[in-house]
Design an enzyme around this catalytic site. Structure first.
Site, mmCIF file in Angstrom:
data_model
loop_
_atom_site.group_PDB
_atom_site.id
_atom_site.type_symbol
_atom_site.label_atom_id
_atom_site.label_comp_id
_atom_site.label_asym_id
_atom_site.label_seq_id
_atom_site.Cartn_x
_atom_site.Cartn_y
_atom_site.Cartn_z
ATOM 1 C CE1 TYR A 1 -3.479 -2.655 0.652
ATOM 2 C CE2 TYR A 1 -4.620 -0.675 1.352
ATOM 3 C CZ TYR A 1 -4.650 -1.981 0.963
ATOM 4 O OH TYR A 1 -5.850 -2.619 0.877
ATOM 5 C CG ASP B 1 -2.472 -20.439 -1.575
ATOM 6 O OD1 ASP B 1 -1.934 -20.463 -0.444
ATOM 7 O OD2 ASP B 1 -1.986 -21.026 -2.564
HETATM 8 C C1 IPM Z 1 -10.366 -1.119 4.028
HETATM 9 C C2 IPM Z 1 -10.559 -0.458 2.682
HETATM 10 C C3 IPM Z 1 -9.363 0.423 2.380
HETATM 11 C C4 IPM Z 1 -8.139 -0.477 2.394
HETATM 12 C C5 IPM Z 1 -9.465 1.206 1.055
HETATM 13 C C6 IPM Z 1 -10.678 2.077 1.016
HETATM 14 C C7 IPM Z 1 -8.218 1.984 0.767
HETATM 15 O O1 IPM Z 1 -10.765 -1.443 1.707
HETATM 16 O O2 IPM Z 1 -10.214 -0.373 5.020
HETATM 17 O O3 IPM Z 1 -10.387 -2.338 4.099
HETATM 18 O O4 IPM Z 1 -7.849 -1.174 1.403
HETATM 19 O O5 IPM Z 1 -7.451 -0.504 3.415
#
Ligand code: IPM
Ligand code: MG
Length: 354
Positions: free
Chosen positions: A140, A218
């Site tokens: 991320y 998985d």
């Molecule tokens: C979550 C959501 C977020 C994430 C998105 C909106 C960026 O899916 O909090 O699970 O992927 O963390």
């Protein structure tokens, strides 16, 4: 006690569900004699529209000055993948600025909702698991690159990042059934091999009473719906945790009832339901506020140390559902359903009864 709470409605159904959680927080303050100052702040797509920034400086400041942040949901078709400014990076930035690296997502199947799951009641009955998802690292947050014919997302983890999240899992597991399953893809990914080594070492040396087992993601995806009761604490990285918690939510019948807490080193945390902004039902008054109300309970427990108050809210939600108040997502097939506000009313009525 006195506490400052930032309330970020966000987009879609976010403001509708946060409004109900705020009512519950206000009622709790009255019942238990506390003073909560709850400040609404713009965040997400609505903040992009109003200020050109999903996390405007005054919102960030308000969050940093609060004892806890309650968030609805963000995103929507208006700010889709090709929009010039999107709300998701604002959420990642908020998580990172608050330093909330540990995302706790408990999945508990309420007895009254046994039949609401798409899975057989005998599979989901008694499920009580806790995801500990790393929230401020991994793919991320890695470098992203794009050229005409290629795109890259870098996934990196440091030893320190894995150590601190493993300690959170270790502490939580110690107060539960003392069993951690760490989930990775270490047959393919180098970061996963680091996770496996570091988590194993931390648990073995610092939490002798806790067991740790490792599982490929998985296989975990399969076992989660085949034998969900066998899990206690599930420890995993950011992306796998995102995916598996949506899957696990189906055990509980609906994404609508599940809360989450994101914590860092201090007491301040970020609390949000695990569902999204559900643009398809936004503005119709039918969204389930329970996940957000339960997130507010987690805020009281983890950021303010108000255990009795948190437990009272959790019991009120459970009682309201058991007494038959169900939004459409958890209504029995062919059964009646109530709207968002009526669901909030039902929880408030149960809370006052205590
Ligand atoms: C979550 C959501 C977020 C994430 C998105 C909106 C960026 O899916 O909090 O699970 O992927 O963390
Ligand atoms: Mg998600």
């Amino acid at each position: 006690m006195k506490a400052k709470i930032a309330a970020l409605g966000g987009d879609g159904i976010g403001p509708e569900v946060v409004a109900q959680a705020v009512r519950v927080l206000e009622a709790t303050a009255r019942l238990f004699d506390h003073e909560f100052t709850i400040t609404p702040l713009d965040f997400g797509g609505v903040a992009i529209d109003a200020h050109g920034d999903g996390l405007p400086p005054h919102t960030l400041r308000g969050c940093l000055e609060s004892d806890g942040v309650l968030l609805g949901a963000i995103g929507g078709p208006k700010w889709g993948p090709t929009a010039p400014v999107r709300p998701e990076p604002a959420l990642l930035r908020l998580r990172s600025e608050l330093g909330v690296y540990a995302n706790l997502r408990p999945v508990k199947v309420l007895g009254a909702l046994r039949d609401a799951s798409v899975l057989k009641p005998e599979i989901v009955e008694g499920v009580d698991l806790l995801f500990v998802r790393e929230l401020t690292g991994g793919i991320y947050f890695g470098r992203k690159q794009r050229s005409d014919d290629r795109a890259t997302d870098e996934c990196a983890y440091t030893v320190a990042e894995v150590e601190r999240i493993t300690r959170v899992a270790g502490r939580l597991a110690s107060a539960r059934r003392r069993r951690i399953v760490q989930i990775d893809k270490s047959n393919v990914l180098e970061t996963s091999r680091l996770w496996r080594e570091v988590s194993e070492r931390v648990i073995k040396t610092e939490f002798p009473g806790v067991s740790i087992e490792h599982m490929f993601v998985d296989a975990a995806a399969m076992h989660l719906i085949r034998r969900p009761r066998d899990f206690d604490v599930l420890l995993t990285e950011n992306l796998f945790g995102d995916i598996l918690t949506d899957e696990a939510a189906m055990l509980a019948g609906s994404l609508g009832v599940l809360p989450s807490a994101s914590l860092g080193e201090g007491r301040r945390g970020l609390y949000e339901p695990i569902h999204g902004s559900a643009p398809d039902i936004a503005g119709r008054g039918i969204a389930n506020p329970c996940g957000t109300i339960l997130s507010a309970a987690l805020l009281l427990r983890h950021s303010l140390g108000l255990e009795a108050e948190a437990a009272a809210i959790e019991a009120a939600v459970e009682a309201a559902i058991a007494a038959g108040a169900r939004t459409a997502d958890i209504a029995a097939t062919g059964g009646a359903s109530v709207g968002t506000i009526a669901m909030g009313d039902a929880v408030l009525a149960q809370l006052r009864r205590r």
